[in-house]
Structure formats: C-alpha cells, structure tokens
Motif scaffolding. Structure first.
Motif, short mmCIF file in Angstrom:
data_model
loop_
_atom_site.label_atom_id
_atom_site.label_comp_id
_atom_site.label_asym_id
_atom_site.label_seq_id
_atom_site.Cartn_x
_atom_site.Cartn_y
_atom_site.Cartn_z
N ALA A 4 36.88 26.87 -54.21
CA ALA A 4 35.69 26.63 -54.50
C ALA A 4 34.74 27.71 -54.23
CB ALA A 4 35.27 25.04 -53.81
N TRP A 5 35.00 28.68 -53.27
CA TRP A 5 34.07 29.47 -52.62
C TRP A 5 34.80 30.98 -52.97
CZ3 TRP A 5 34.79 26.38 -47.89
CH2 TRP A 5 34.02 25.02 -47.98
N CYS A 6 35.79 31.03 -53.48
CA CYS A 6 36.38 32.48 -53.63
C CYS A 6 35.65 33.47 -54.50
CB CYS A 6 37.82 32.40 -54.28
SG CYS A 6 37.85 31.79 -55.86
N ASP A 7 34.74 33.16 -55.15
CA ASP A 7 33.91 33.87 -55.97
C ASP A 7 32.47 34.04 -55.24
OD1 ASP A 7 35.67 34.63 -57.74
OD2 ASP A 7 35.33 32.87 -58.81
N LEU A 8 32.30 33.37 -54.24
CA LEU A 8 30.78 33.70 -53.81
C LEU A 8 30.55 34.69 -52.96
CD1 LEU A 8 28.48 32.00 -52.52
CD2 LEU A 8 29.64 31.68 -50.08
N PRO A 9 29.58 35.38 -53.73
CA PRO A 9 28.89 36.78 -53.20
C PRO A 9 28.69 36.69 -51.81
CG PRO A 9 28.00 36.50 -55.24
CD PRO A 9 28.71 34.94 -54.88
N ALA A 10 29.17 37.56 -50.99
CA ALA A 10 28.58 37.57 -49.44
C ALA A 10 28.10 38.93 -49.35
CB ALA A 10 29.89 37.66 -48.62
N LEU A 11 26.96 39.20 -48.82
CA LEU A 11 26.02 40.45 -48.35
C LEU A 11 25.89 40.43 -46.94
CD1 LEU A 11 24.37 42.76 -49.33
CD2 LEU A 11 22.35 41.34 -49.46
N ILE A 12 26.59 41.33 -46.28
CA ILE A 12 26.44 41.60 -44.87
C ILE A 12 25.69 42.72 -44.64
CG2 ILE A 12 27.82 42.10 -42.78
CD1 ILE A 12 28.82 39.66 -44.39
N ILE A 13 24.28 42.33 -43.74
CA ILE A 13 23.56 43.54 -43.43
C ILE A 13 23.52 43.82 -42.09
CG2 ILE A 13 21.88 42.64 -45.43
CD1 ILE A 13 20.09 41.05 -43.19
N MET A 14 22.86 44.88 -41.83
CA MET A 14 22.95 45.26 -40.38
C MET A 14 21.34 45.35 -40.05
SD MET A 14 25.19 48.25 -38.72
CE MET A 14 24.71 48.98 -37.15
N VAL A 15 21.20 45.03 -38.83
CA VAL A 15 19.67 45.21 -38.62
C VAL A 15 19.48 46.02 -37.36
CG1 VAL A 15 17.53 43.89 -37.98
CG2 VAL A 15 18.91 43.08 -39.71
N ASP A 16 18.79 46.91 -37.17
CA ASP A 16 18.45 47.89 -35.99
C ASP A 16 16.99 47.40 -35.48
OD1 ASP A 16 18.13 49.62 -33.99
OD2 ASP A 16 18.61 51.37 -35.27
N ASP A 17 17.04 46.51 -34.53
CA ASP A 17 15.67 46.22 -33.81
C ASP A 17 15.03 47.54 -33.07
OD1 ASP A 17 17.22 46.60 -31.60
OD2 ASP A 17 16.69 44.67 -30.86
N GLY A 18 15.50 48.48 -33.10
CA GLY A 18 14.93 49.81 -32.60
C GLY A 18 13.93 50.39 -33.71
N LEU A 19 14.09 49.85 -34.79
CA LEU A 19 13.39 50.77 -36.06
C LEU A 19 11.88 50.12 -36.14
CD1 LEU A 19 15.88 50.87 -38.85
CD2 LEU A 19 15.19 52.74 -37.36
#
Length: 90
Positions: free
Chosen positions: A75-90
C-alpha cells in the motif's frame, strides 16, 4: 477548494512542524503532521498521503527501518519520501 496533494510531515521540532504545515497549506495542500516516526504507519492507514516529508533529525539511522517497512508494504511502497536537513544555525 480541492487540495493539490496530501502531505504527511514527520518532524519533532514543533516550530518547524508549524512552519512547514502553514507553508504547504497556504499552497493548497492537505497536511497532517506527527512528531513520532513510529506513528506513521497508523496514520497512513487512516489518511493515505501522496508524500512523506521528514527532517533528518526525526529519522536517525536506527529508525531508517521505518522507510524500509513502508517500502515493504504494497500500500505504501510507491509513496515518495523527501528527507530534509535543517540547520538552525542559518
């Protein structure tokens, strides 16, 4: 107005969660959010998403198996996943 996409946000930081949610809702997307990656499968059963959006800090290496479990479920094998990285020092 119909939503463009259903986006599930998985972020532990409440401020980031709110900011992402507001931005995506303003762009006419339907948004659900959760701070615990282990709650994702249950939420997806009740609310099928078009995209999983998560920050890198929410998905530490030992929990990447969550993505593996989602990929193993037909049911979820084609679900796109976007992993982001946030740098709170910016």
């Amino acid at each position: 107005m119909l939503a463009l996409a259903r986006i599930l946000i998985v972020v532990k930081d409440s401020k980031l969660l709110e900011l992402l949610g507001l931005q995506l809702e303003t762009a006419s997307h339907a948004v659900r959010s959760v701070g615990d990656p282990l709650a994702v499968p249950g939420l997806l059963q009740d609310w099928p998403a078009d995209l999983l959006l998560s920050d890198m800090l929410t998905v530490p290496v030992e929990e990447l198996s969550l993505l593996d479990r989602l990929r193993a479920n037909p049911a979820w094998c084609d679900l796109p996943a976007l992993i982001i990285m946030v740098d709170d020092g910016l």
